[in-house]
Design a protein around this motif. Structure first.
Motif, PDB file in Angstrom:
ATOM      1  N   LEU A 139      40.473  44.571  48.387  1.00  0.00           N
ATOM      2  CA  LEU A 139      41.154  43.121  48.023  1.00  0.00           C
ATOM      3  C   LEU A 139      40.437  43.399  46.447  1.00  0.00           C
ATOM      4  O   LEU A 139      39.436  43.121  45.982  1.00  0.00           O
ATOM      5  N   LYS A 190      45.123  45.414  48.507  1.00  0.00           N
ATOM      6  CA  LYS A 190      45.770  44.175  48.318  1.00  0.00           C
ATOM      7  C   LYS A 190      45.428  43.677  46.589  1.00  0.00           C
ATOM      8  O   LYS A 190      44.187  43.482  46.451  1.00  0.00           O
ATOM      9  N   GLY A 221      43.812  35.582  48.239  1.00  0.00           N
ATOM     10  CA  GLY A 221      44.471  37.014  48.491  1.00  0.00           C
ATOM     11  C   GLY A 221      43.661  37.269  49.861  1.00  0.00           C
ATOM     12  O   GLY A 221      44.538  38.006  50.837  1.00  0.00           O
ATOM     13  N   LEU A 279      46.107  38.134  53.450  1.00  0.00           N
ATOM     14  CA  LEU A 279      45.670  39.211  54.456  1.00  0.00           C
ATOM     15  C   LEU A 279      45.303  39.130  55.893  1.00  0.00           C
ATOM     16  O   LEU A 279      45.222  39.904  56.763  1.00  0.00           O
TER      17      LEU A 279
END
Length: 343
Positions: A86, A115, A154, A158
Motif C-alpha cells: 500500500l 494499491k 487505502g 483493500l
C-alpha cells in the motif's frame, strides 16, 4: 589478519553489527537479522493466521527491507498471511513520483498486489500545492497528518486486517525524544507501542515488525542483499523538527551505540502519574475519523488550506472548531492572524 565470523567461525567477517558489535559473515548476518524480526513478530503476537496485511511501501530502505523480510518469513515460518503493498502518493514532483517507480518494481520482484492512494484524489491537494501556500516551515505537519489518514483509507479499500509499517528502532527513539522535548504526555505514553488496536471505525490496526532493528543494520541488509530501493531524501524535509532529534540521536549513538535501545526501553517503562488529565478519544464530527477534538487534525488543516488560512491547523485553535463546523465567518482579527505564512 582476516577476522572470522563470530557466529560460524568459518567464513570471513564482512561487517561488525552496530547493534551488538559482533563480527559476522553475510550469511550469518542475514540469518541473525531475519531471526530477530521473526522473534519480534512472535513475541508481540503481531499477526494471526489468515489475516490480510498491507505493507506501507514508500520505496525507501525501511519499507523495501520490510516487504522482503515479511515475504521471506511468511513463507519460512508459514504465518499464513496474505500480503500486499500500500503506497501513498503525496504529490511531490521529483521525489515521490520517482520513488513510486521503485515500489512498482518491488511489486513485480515480490509478486505482491499494489494499491496507490494519492493526496490529490483524497484531499484535492498535492504537497507541491500545499508548500506553495504554507511555505517550507511546518509543511511536514500537513504531510504526516494526511499520510496517516490516507494509509487508513487505502487499507479500508483493500479490506485488510492490519497495516505493517517500516518504523525502525531509530525512528521510535527519535519519536520518544521529540515527545519529551514537546512535553506531549499523551503521545509519549503510546509512541513506543509495537502495535495499535483498532481505535474506531475507519482506523486499521498497525504494527512495527522492525521496531528493534537499527537503521544502520537495515541499510547493511539492503546493501548486501542488493535490494532495489530509493534513497533520496524528501525535498521538503530539511527543516523538519524530527531532523534535529535525529542529529542528536546520531551524536549519542556515536558515543554509546546502545543509546537507541536505551531510549526505547525508557519510553516503554514510562508511566503517567494518576490524576493527569489525558485527551479523550472521540470521532471527528465532519469525517468520522478518530479525534480528541470536535474536528480531526486533517479536517482542520484542509479547512485552513481551502480558506487560504494556512495557520488554522497549526497550533491551538480549538475554539474555532465550532465556527468551522457551523460555517460561521471568522472575525477580521482571526483571519488576519491566520493568514500569515511566517510560522
Amino acid at each position: 589478519m582476516p577476522v572470522l565470523c563470530s557466529a560460524c567461525t568459518e567464513k570471513r567477517a564482512v561487517l561488525k553489527r552496530p547493534k551488538t558489535g559482533h563480527s559476522l559473515c553475510k550469511e550469518c548476518f542475514f540469518w541473525a537479522f531475519e531471526e530477530e524480526v521473526h522473534y519480534t513478530i512472535v513475541a508481540a503476537q503481531l499477526f494471526k493466521p489468515g489475516e490480510t496485511v498491507a505493507i506501507a511501501a514508500s520505496g525507501g530502505k525501511d519499507s523495501t527491507v520490510l516487504a522482503h523480510v515479511m515475504k521471506l518469513l511468511n513463507e519460512r515460518y508459514s504465518y499464513g498471511l496474505k500480503l500486499m503493498l500500500l503506497s501513498v502518493d503525496e504529490g511531490i514532483t521529483g521525489y515521490r513520483d520517482d520513488s513510486l517507480e521503485t515500489v512498482k518494481r518491488n511489486q513485480e520482484q515480490y509478486e505482491l498486489p499494489l494499491k496507490i492512494v494519492s493526496y490529490e484524489e483524497l484531499y484535492g491537494w498535492t504537497m507541491d500545492a500545499i508548500v506553495k501556500q504554507v511555505g517550507l516551515k511546518n509543511n511536514c505537519t500537513f504531510c504526516g497528518v494526511f499520510r496517516r489518514q490516507a494509509l487508513d483509507r487505502g487499507a479500508i479499500i483493500l479490506k485488510v486486517d492490519k497495516i505493517c509499517t517500516g518504523h525502525n528502532a531509530d525512528d521510535v527513539a527519535e519519536t520518544v525524544l521529540m515527545n519529551v522535548l514537546r512535553g506531549d504526555v499523551a503521545r509519549l505514553r503510546r509512541c513506543t507501542a509495537i502495535s495499535t488496536a483498532s481505535e474506531g471505525e475507519g482506523v486499521v490496526p498497525r504494527c512495527k515488525p522492525l521496531k528493534y532493528s537499527y537503521e544502520k543494520e537495515i541499510v547493511l541488509y539492503a546493501y548486501f542483499k542488493k535490494l532495489d530501493y530509493f534513497s533520496t531524501e524528501c525535498i521538503y524535509s530539511p527543516n523538519a523538527y524530527r531532523g534535529y532529534a535525529r542529529t542528536f540521536l546520531k551524536d549519542l549513538e556515536s558515543i554509546r551505540p546502545s543509546s537507541i535501545m536505551d531510549i526505547i526501553h525508557s519510553g516503554e517503562n514510562l508511566c503517567v502519574r494518576e490524576g493527569v488529565k489525558m485527551p479523550v478519544q472521540g470521532t471527528c464530527k465532519r469525517c468520522g475519523y478518530i479525534s480528541s477534538q470536535a474536528l480531526c487534525k486533517s479536517c482542520v488543516l484542509l479547512e485552513g488550506l481551502n480558506r487560504g488560512l494556512p495557520k488554522l491547523g497549526i497550533g491551538k485553535h480549538h475554539r474555532l472548531h465550532d465556527k468551522i463546523l457551523s460555517q460561521q465567518p471568522l472575525t477580521e482579527k482571526e483571519e488576519r492572524k491566520l493568514k500569515s505564512v511566517d510560522f
